[in-house]
Motif scaffolding. Structure first.
Motif, PDB file in Angstrom:
ATOM      1  N   UNK A 155       0.817  -1.213   0.000  1.00 58.85           N
ATOM      2  CA  UNK A 155       0.000   0.000   0.000  1.00 58.85           C
ATOM      3  C   UNK A 155       0.853   1.266   0.000  1.00 58.85           C
ATOM      4  N   UNK A 156       1.927   1.261   0.764  1.00 59.91           N
ATOM      5  CA  UNK A 156       2.727   2.480   0.927  1.00 59.91           C
ATOM      6  C   UNK A 156       4.050   2.445   0.174  1.00 59.91           C
ATOM      7  N   UNK A 157       4.524   1.259  -0.164  1.00 55.40           N
ATOM      8  CA  UNK A 157       5.848   1.125  -0.765  1.00 55.40           C
ATOM      9  C   UNK A 157       6.969   1.176   0.241  1.00 55.40           C
ATOM     10  N   UNK A 158       6.630   1.314   1.525  1.00 55.46           N
ATOM     11  CA  UNK A 158       7.643   1.412   2.569  1.00 55.46           C
ATOM     12  C   UNK A 158       8.199   0.061   2.973  1.00 55.46           C
ATOM     13  N   UNK A 159       9.156   0.057   3.905  1.00 61.15           N
ATOM     14  CA  UNK A 159       9.801  -1.192   4.322  1.00 61.15           C
ATOM     15  C   UNK A 159       8.824  -2.164   4.970  1.00 61.15           C
ATOM     16  N   UNK A 203      16.351  -4.304  12.582  1.00 61.81           N
ATOM     17  CA  UNK A 203      17.450  -3.690  13.322  1.00 61.81           C
ATOM     18  C   UNK A 203      17.483  -2.191  13.110  1.00 61.81           C
ATOM     19  N   UNK A 204      16.304  -1.594  12.999  1.00 61.12           N
ATOM     20  CA  UNK A 204      16.190  -0.173  12.662  1.00 61.12           C
ATOM     21  C   UNK A 204      15.874   0.640  13.915  1.00 61.12           C
ATOM     22  N   UNK A 205      16.801   1.499  14.299  1.00 63.68           N
ATOM     23  CA  UNK A 205      16.645   2.311  15.502  1.00 63.68           C
ATOM     24  C   UNK A 205      16.725   3.787  15.125  1.00 63.68           C
ATOM     25  N   UNK A 206      15.659   4.524  15.429  1.00 59.93           N
ATOM     26  CA  UNK A 206      15.653   5.972  15.234  1.00 59.93           C
ATOM     27  C   UNK A 206      15.589   6.618  16.612  1.00 59.93           C
ATOM     28  N   UNK A 207      16.659   7.280  16.992  1.00 60.12           N
ATOM     29  CA  UNK A 207      16.708   7.915  18.307  1.00 60.12           C
ATOM     30  C   UNK A 207      15.782   9.127  18.357  1.00 60.12           C
ATOM     31  N   UNK A 208      15.457   9.548  19.572  1.00 57.05           N
ATOM     32  CA  UNK A 208      14.451  10.585  19.747  1.00 57.05           C
ATOM     33  C   UNK A 208      14.911  11.999  19.468  1.00 57.05           C
ATOM     34  N   UNK A 209      16.198  12.198  19.238  1.00 61.74           N
ATOM     35  CA  UNK A 209      16.713  13.533  18.950  1.00 61.74           C
ATOM     36  C   UNK A 209      17.992  13.791  19.715  1.00 61.74           C
ATOM     37  N   UNK A 210      18.673  14.878  19.370  1.00 60.12           N
ATOM     38  CA  UNK A 210      19.995  15.120  19.952  1.00 60.12           C
ATOM     39  C   UNK A 210      19.933  15.483  21.432  1.00 60.12           C
ATOM     40  N   UNK A 261      17.194  14.513  23.475  1.00 62.02           N
ATOM     41  CA  UNK A 261      16.453  13.464  24.192  1.00 62.02           C
ATOM     42  C   UNK A 261      16.431  12.202  23.338  1.00 62.02           C
ATOM     43  N   UNK A 262      17.571  11.510  23.264  1.00 63.06           N
ATOM     44  CA  UNK A 262      17.649  10.344  22.384  1.00 63.06           C
ATOM     45  C   UNK A 262      16.727   9.202  22.782  1.00 63.06           C
ATOM     46  N   UNK A 263      16.396   9.130  24.078  1.00 66.72           N
ATOM     47  CA  UNK A 263      15.493   8.084  24.546  1.00 66.72           C
ATOM     48  C   UNK A 263      14.231   8.714  25.116  1.00 66.72           C
ATOM     49  N   UNK A 264      13.072   8.118  24.891  1.00 63.37           N
ATOM     50  CA  UNK A 264      12.861   6.870  24.152  1.00 63.37           C
ATOM     51  C   UNK A 264      13.055   7.063  22.650  1.00 63.37           C
ATOM     52  N   UNK A 265      13.251   5.964  21.925  1.00 65.76           N
ATOM     53  CA  UNK A 265      13.405   6.072  20.475  1.00 65.76           C
ATOM     54  C   UNK A 265      12.146   6.626  19.813  1.00 65.76           C
ATOM     55  N   UNK A 266      12.341   7.167  18.642  1.00 69.40           N
ATOM     56  CA  UNK A 266      11.224   7.652  17.835  1.00 69.40           C
ATOM     57  C   UNK A 266      10.500   6.446  17.239  1.00 69.40           C
ATOM     58  N   UNK A 267       9.217   6.265  17.556  1.00 70.73           N
ATOM     59  CA  UNK A 267       8.516   5.090  17.019  1.00 70.73           C
ATOM     60  C   UNK A 267       8.377   5.112  15.500  1.00 70.73           C
ATOM     61  N   UNK A 268       8.458   6.303  14.908  1.00 68.00           N
ATOM     62  CA  UNK A 268       8.370   6.391  13.455  1.00 68.00           C
ATOM     63  C   UNK A 268       9.719   6.011  12.845  1.00 68.00           C
ATOM     64  N   UNK A 320      18.794  10.679  12.803  1.00 67.66           N
ATOM     65  CA  UNK A 320      19.010   9.924  14.036  1.00 67.66           C
ATOM     66  C   UNK A 320      18.865   8.422  13.841  1.00 67.66           C
ATOM     67  N   UNK A 321      18.915   7.969  12.586  1.00 71.23           N
ATOM     68  CA  UNK A 321      18.751   6.544  12.300  1.00 71.23           C
ATOM     69  C   UNK A 321      20.067   5.794  12.484  1.00 71.23           C
ATOM     70  N   UNK A 322      19.995   4.666  13.169  1.00 73.69           N
ATOM     71  CA  UNK A 322      21.149   3.789  13.359  1.00 73.69           C
ATOM     72  C   UNK A 322      20.759   2.380  12.908  1.00 73.69           C
ATOM     73  N   UNK A 323      21.523   1.818  11.977  1.00 74.51           N
ATOM     74  CA  UNK A 323      21.358   0.411  11.623  1.00 74.51           C
ATOM     75  C   UNK A 323      22.018  -0.406  12.723  1.00 74.51           C
TER      76      UNK A 323
END
Length: 296
Positions: A54-58, A89-96, A98-105, A140-143
């Motif tokens: 539907x979206x073409x996303x991962x 294994x896709x981790x997007x931190x919450x920002x510079x 406030x890295x935690x909690x991770x960004x759910x998006x 903020x994405x980390x593989x």
């Protein structure tokens, strides 16, 4: 120089290439058709991701993988199947600040068994093992692939009788790959993919490629590729340094300036380059023999 070369075609990936080319396959029928097209053009191996139709996303939905694999296997076209196991294994931190909690998006973290569910069910000849953690592109994405995660995934892949293709994005990944082999978690012949030019991993210059090649044991079987405009030059470069090659719309959407490619076009161009270098392009049966694979 490698004079007997096999071609892998990475047919879709999960990046935003769908926004730049309508030729990138999205649905399971499109991905399966692209895999067959690549095989008919000369690819011995097809590397398969799936996308949300539907979206073409991962996506890492085993149902989508099942449909693609069943469609490919139902044809009379012979090709070695290489399924990604890199998702989860896709981790997007919450920002510079406030890295935690991770960004759910964009964050998708799963355990080893869940990451390999489609591999366990479908038993392809090959699946990937991304051998490290890296800052992958911007933001903020980390593989994320920790040593303990990689050891457990390697154990499970070995128990399934599937050949891991170890994805190397930088020199430290190669050090850890050697460690996995030393611990008996990866069987011979060791299969490696050198992934060049991906921010912020190993750059795609020849010096860096040679540095990686020279650190690999001679018995290891490797391919190398680069992304974007360097994909097709890397067909020649990979063969010259003793490797095999990878092309496909996962890594590059252009055949030449202003001309969007299909997977078949990119494979055909790779065949042309290799044959002009007096290299012979191997078929899937020869690859299975070389890598000691059992046809799925």
């Amino acid at each position: 120089m490698n004079t007997e070369v096999f071609i892998t075609c990475a047919v879709t990936g999960v990046g935003a290439t769908t926004e730049r080319s309508e030729l990138v396959p999205v649905t399971p029928p499109q991905i399966a058709d692209a895999a067959v097209e690549a095989a008919q053009a000369g690819a011995a191996v097809v590397h398969i991701h799936v996308r949300d139709p539907e979206t073409g996303g991962p996506s890492r939905d085993p149902v989508l993988f099942r449909e693609v694999v069943e469609r490919v296997r139902s044809t009379n076209v012979d090709v070695v199947l290489n399924l990604t196991a890199g998702m989860g294994g896709d981790l997007v931190l919450g920002g510079v600040e406030s890295p935690l909690p991770p960004n759910p998006e964009g964050t998708d973290m799963a355990g080893a068994t869940e990451r390999l569910a489609h591999v366990a069910e479908l038993r392809p000849e090959i699946c990937t093992l991304d051998c490290g953690t890296m800052n992958f592109a911007e933001g903020d994405y980390v593989m994320t692939n920790t040593p303990s995660m990689l050891r457990e995934m390697a154990r499970q892949v070995q128990a399934l009788g599937v050949r891991p293709e170890i994805e190397i994005f930088d020199t430290g990944n190669l050090v850890f790959a050697k460690q996995l082999v030393a611990e008996g978690l990866v069987d011979e012949p060791v299969l490696v993919q050198l992934c060049m030019g991906i921010p912020y991993g190993a750059p795609d210059d020849p010096t860096t490629l040679l540095a990686l090649v020279q650190q690999m044991p001679p018995a290891w079987v490797f391919s190398a590729f680069a992304i974007g405009r360097m994909q097709l030059p890397y067909v020649a470069l990979a063969a010259l340094v003793g490797g095999n090659v990878r092309v496909g719309l996962e890594d590059n959407i252009w055949l030449e300036r202003g001309v969007k490619a299909t997977n078949g076009m990119l494979v055909e161009r790779a065949v042309t380059i290799l044959e002009a270098m007096n290299a012979r392009v191997l078929g899937p049966a020869e690859v299975r023999e070389r890598l000691r694979l059992t046809k799925a």
